[in-house]
Design an enzyme around this catalytic site. Structure first.
Site, PDB file in Angstrom:
ATOM      1  CE  LYS A  15      -1.929  -0.978   3.936  1.00 51.32           C
ATOM      2  NZ  LYS A  15      -1.209  -2.231   4.219  1.00 51.32           N
ATOM      3  NE  ARG A  90      -4.250  -0.946   9.971  1.00 48.06           N
ATOM      4  CZ  ARG A  90      -3.190  -0.499   9.319  1.00 48.06           C
ATOM      5  NH1 ARG A  90      -3.189   0.703   8.801  1.00 48.06           N
ATOM      6  NH2 ARG A  90      -2.141  -1.260   9.181  1.00 48.06           N
ATOM      7  NE  ARG A 149       8.025  -2.435   6.022  1.00 50.71           N
ATOM      8  CZ  ARG A 149       6.726  -2.259   6.199  1.00 50.71           C
ATOM      9  NH1 ARG A 149       6.010  -1.687   5.264  1.00 50.71           N
ATOM     10  NH2 ARG A 149       6.148  -2.668   7.303  1.00 50.71           N
ATOM     11  NE  ARG A 182       6.857  -0.416   9.993  1.00 49.67           N
ATOM     12  CZ  ARG A 182       5.721  -0.320   9.299  1.00 49.67           C
ATOM     13  NH1 ARG A 182       5.706   0.353   8.149  1.00 49.67           N
ATOM     14  NH2 ARG A 182       4.613  -0.882   9.727  1.00 49.67           N
ATOM     15  NE  ARG A 193       2.231  -4.841  10.947  1.00 48.53           N
ATOM     16  CZ  ARG A 193       3.298  -4.599  10.188  1.00 48.53           C
ATOM     17  NH1 ARG A 193       4.486  -5.025  10.569  1.00 48.53           N
ATOM     18  NH2 ARG A 193       3.182  -3.932   9.063  1.00 48.53           N
TER      19      ARG A 193
HETATM   20  P1  AP5 Z   1       4.972  -1.597   1.715  1.00 43.74           P
HETATM   21  O1  AP5 Z   1       4.603  -0.752   0.553  1.00 43.74           O
HETATM   22  O2  AP5 Z   1       5.773  -0.957   2.806  1.00 43.74           O
HETATM   23  O3  AP5 Z   1       3.661  -2.340   2.292  1.00 43.74           O
HETATM   24  P2  AP5 Z   1       2.434  -1.785   3.108  1.00 43.74           P
HETATM   25  O4  AP5 Z   1       1.209  -2.453   2.602  1.00 43.74           O
HETATM   26  O5  AP5 Z   1       2.420  -0.284   3.133  1.00 43.74           O
HETATM   27  O6  AP5 Z   1       2.818  -2.398   4.521  1.00 43.74           O
HETATM   28  P3  AP5 Z   1       2.774  -1.773   5.969  1.00 43.74           P
HETATM   29  O7  AP5 Z   1       3.444  -2.750   6.871  1.00 43.74           O
HETATM   30  O8  AP5 Z   1       3.318  -0.376   6.021  1.00 43.74           O
HETATM   31  O9  AP5 Z   1       1.260  -1.763   6.228  1.00 43.74           O
HETATM   32  P4  AP5 Z   1       0.597  -1.836   7.562  1.00 43.74           P
HETATM   33  O10 AP5 Z   1      -0.790  -1.587   7.141  1.00 43.74           O
HETATM   34  O11 AP5 Z   1       0.794  -3.039   8.385  1.00 43.74           O
HETATM   35  O12 AP5 Z   1       1.393  -0.750   8.419  1.00 43.74           O
HETATM   36  P5  AP5 Z   1       1.079   0.772   8.778  1.00 43.74           P
HETATM   37  O13 AP5 Z   1       2.347   1.501   8.710  1.00 43.74           O
HETATM   38  O14 AP5 Z   1      -0.105   1.289   8.044  1.00 43.74           O
HETATM   39  O15 AP5 Z   1       5.754  -2.893   1.165  1.00 43.74           O
HETATM   40  C1  AP5 Z   1       6.238  -3.879   2.059  1.00 43.74           C
HETATM   41  C2  AP5 Z   1       7.608  -4.407   1.552  1.00 43.74           C
HETATM   42  O16 AP5 Z   1       7.409  -5.112   0.327  1.00 43.74           O
HETATM   43  C3  AP5 Z   1       8.632  -3.303   1.245  1.00 43.74           C
HETATM   44  O17 AP5 Z   1       9.904  -3.768   1.589  1.00 43.74           O
HETATM   45  C4  AP5 Z   1       8.526  -3.098  -0.289  1.00 43.74           C
HETATM   46  O18 AP5 Z   1       9.752  -2.678  -0.862  1.00 43.74           O
HETATM   47  C5  AP5 Z   1       8.150  -4.500  -0.744  1.00 43.74           C
HETATM   48  N1  AP5 Z   1       7.252  -4.503  -1.893  1.00 43.74           N
HETATM   49  C6  AP5 Z   1       6.189  -3.686  -2.109  1.00 43.74           C
HETATM   50  N2  AP5 Z   1       5.571  -4.000  -3.246  1.00 43.74           N
HETATM   51  C7  AP5 Z   1       6.236  -5.077  -3.772  1.00 43.74           C
HETATM   52  C8  AP5 Z   1       6.083  -5.861  -4.942  1.00 43.74           C
HETATM   53  N3  AP5 Z   1       5.098  -5.630  -5.821  1.00 43.74           N
HETATM   54  N4  AP5 Z   1       6.968  -6.887  -5.165  1.00 43.74           N
HETATM   55  C9  AP5 Z   1       7.963  -7.137  -4.276  1.00 43.74           C
HETATM   56  N5  AP5 Z   1       8.175  -6.413  -3.157  1.00 43.74           N
HETATM   57  C10 AP5 Z   1       7.326  -5.389  -2.900  1.00 43.74           C
HETATM   58  O19 AP5 Z   1       0.617   0.601  10.305  1.00 43.74           O
HETATM   59  C11 AP5 Z   1       1.513   0.215  11.314  1.00 43.74           C
HETATM   60  C12 AP5 Z   1       0.768   0.138  12.635  1.00 43.74           C
HETATM   61  O20 AP5 Z   1       0.222   1.441  12.974  1.00 43.74           O
HETATM   62  C13 AP5 Z   1      -0.431  -0.804  12.680  1.00 43.74           C
HETATM   63  O21 AP5 Z   1      -0.061  -2.145  12.952  1.00 43.74           O
HETATM   64  C14 AP5 Z   1      -1.255  -0.180  13.809  1.00 43.74           C
HETATM   65  O22 AP5 Z   1      -0.737  -0.515  15.072  1.00 43.74           O
HETATM   66  C15 AP5 Z   1      -1.058   1.305  13.586  1.00 43.74           C
HETATM   67  N6  AP5 Z   1      -2.083   1.874  12.708  1.00 43.74           N
HETATM   68  C16 AP5 Z   1      -1.881   2.412  11.474  1.00 43.74           C
HETATM   69  N7  AP5 Z   1      -3.051   2.831  10.957  1.00 43.74           N
HETATM   70  C17 AP5 Z   1      -4.009   2.554  11.876  1.00 43.74           C
HETATM   71  C18 AP5 Z   1      -5.415   2.722  11.900  1.00 43.74           C
HETATM   72  N8  AP5 Z   1      -6.075   3.269  10.867  1.00 43.74           N
HETATM   73  N9  AP5 Z   1      -6.085   2.317  13.007  1.00 43.74           N
HETATM   74  C19 AP5 Z   1      -5.438   1.784  14.053  1.00 43.74           C
HETATM   75  N10 AP5 Z   1      -4.111   1.569  14.091  1.00 43.74           N
HETATM   76  C20 AP5 Z   1      -3.403   1.957  13.010  1.00 43.74           C
END
Ligand code: AP5
Length: 237
Positions: A15, A90, A149, A182, A193
């Site tokens: 994402k 979410r 990552r 991270r 997660r």
């Molecule tokens: P990446 O693009 O970083 O993936 P992502 O989907 O953004 O993953 P996240 O871990 O950031 O999502 P998340 O939803 O768990 O975390 P968030 O930060 O929102 O890609 C991942 C890896 O794959 C990278 O290394 C990239 O290079 C590689 N990659 C990407 N595309 C690829 C492809 N096509 N082929 C190969 N490799 C590829 O949230 C973190 C925490 O914050 C949550 O757990 C929660 O505690 C809190 N939080 C955030 N938002 C909320 C909310 N709305 N409500 C409550 N808690 C929240």
């Protein structure tokens, strides 16, 4: 009427990677709830310390805290012409709050670079959220992506040790800062997660599907191919 895009998908689906590219193409701000929490965690604000407890366990930060934070962010002037939301909503409560806040804030229209996209946005103007690309990736691939990552300390640029490696190991290509892993990218926390995603966020897929705005995207392809898939889905090509 407001025009907004929400990026949906499990942890590690890509994402953040895709949202950055799409926001740049559309000329709208990329607002990532995870990034805002991490910035606050780094700065050791009260919000950051509170959120950090949940983030490091792989749990969701409580809805009231998250909703207030996003409301404040999207009420800023730079979101007047639209916004690309990544990681929010979410939960069902967050999705309902988003609908309310967008109509309260009376946001303007996304300035789309492609005419076709602009048309698509008008066609889909049924409420406040107009398009929800949902990136789908098998679970074993998610775990591999997240544990490999590496994130840039200065500005959050994202790499992968195998799939998207930096030119020099451990150093960000864009600003030369250190790359780190991270704390919530360990196998144990990642597994939690993904469980939390199925429990709390999966229902949003039905919610947006029923509104006719969900776009399912095969995320198990190279980054550029996924991006083309999102653009094609958005423009109906
Ligand atoms: P990446 O693009 O970083 O993936 P992502 O989907 O953004 O993953 P996240 O871990 O950031 O999502 P998340 O939803 O768990 O975390 P968030 O930060 O929102 O890609 C991942 C890896 O794959 C990278 O290394 C990239 O290079 C590689 N990659 C990407 N595309 C690829 C492809 N096509 N082929 C190969 N490799 C590829 O949230 C973190 C925490 O914050 C949550 O757990 C929660 O505690 C809190 N939080 C955030 N938002 C909320 C909310 N709305 N409500 C409550 N808690 C929240």
């Amino acid at each position: 009427m407001a025009k907004q895009i929400v990026m949906l998908g499990p942890p590690g689906a890509g994402k953040g990677t895709q949202a950055k590219m799409l926001a740049e193409k559309l000329g709208v701000p990329h607002v990532s709830s995870g990034d805002i929490f991490r910035e606050n965690l780094r700065a050791q604000t009260e919000l950051g310390r509170h959120a950090g407890v949940y983030i490091n366990r792989g749990e969701l930060v409580p809805d009231d805290v998250t909703i207030a934070m996003i409301r404040e962010r999207i009420s800023r002037r730079d979101c007047n012409d639209g916004v690309l939301l990544d990681g929010f909503p979410r939960t069902a409560a967050q999705a309902e709050a988003l609908d309310e806040m967008l109509s309260d804030l009376d946001k303007g229209q996304v300035v789309a670079v492609a005419e076709a996209l602009d048309e698509m946005l008008s066609d889909l103007d049924k409420g406040q959220v107009v398009a929800v690309p949902c990136i789908i990736v098998p679970e074993d691939v998610l775990i591999e992506r997240l544990t490999g990552r590496r994130t840039c300390r200065a500005q959050g640029h994202v790499f992968h040790i195998a799939f998207n490696p930096p030119v020099q190991a451990g150093v960000c290509d864009f600003d030369g800062s250190e790359l780190y892993q991270r704390e919530d990218d360990t196998v144990e926390t990642v597994t939690n997660r993904i469980r939390v995603y199925h429990e709390r966020t999966q229902p949003l897929i039905d919610y947006y599907q029923q509104r006719g705005v969900l776009l399912e995207i095969d995320g198990n392809r190279p980054i550029e191919a996924v991006f083309d898939g999102i653009l094609s889905a958005l423009t109906g090509v």
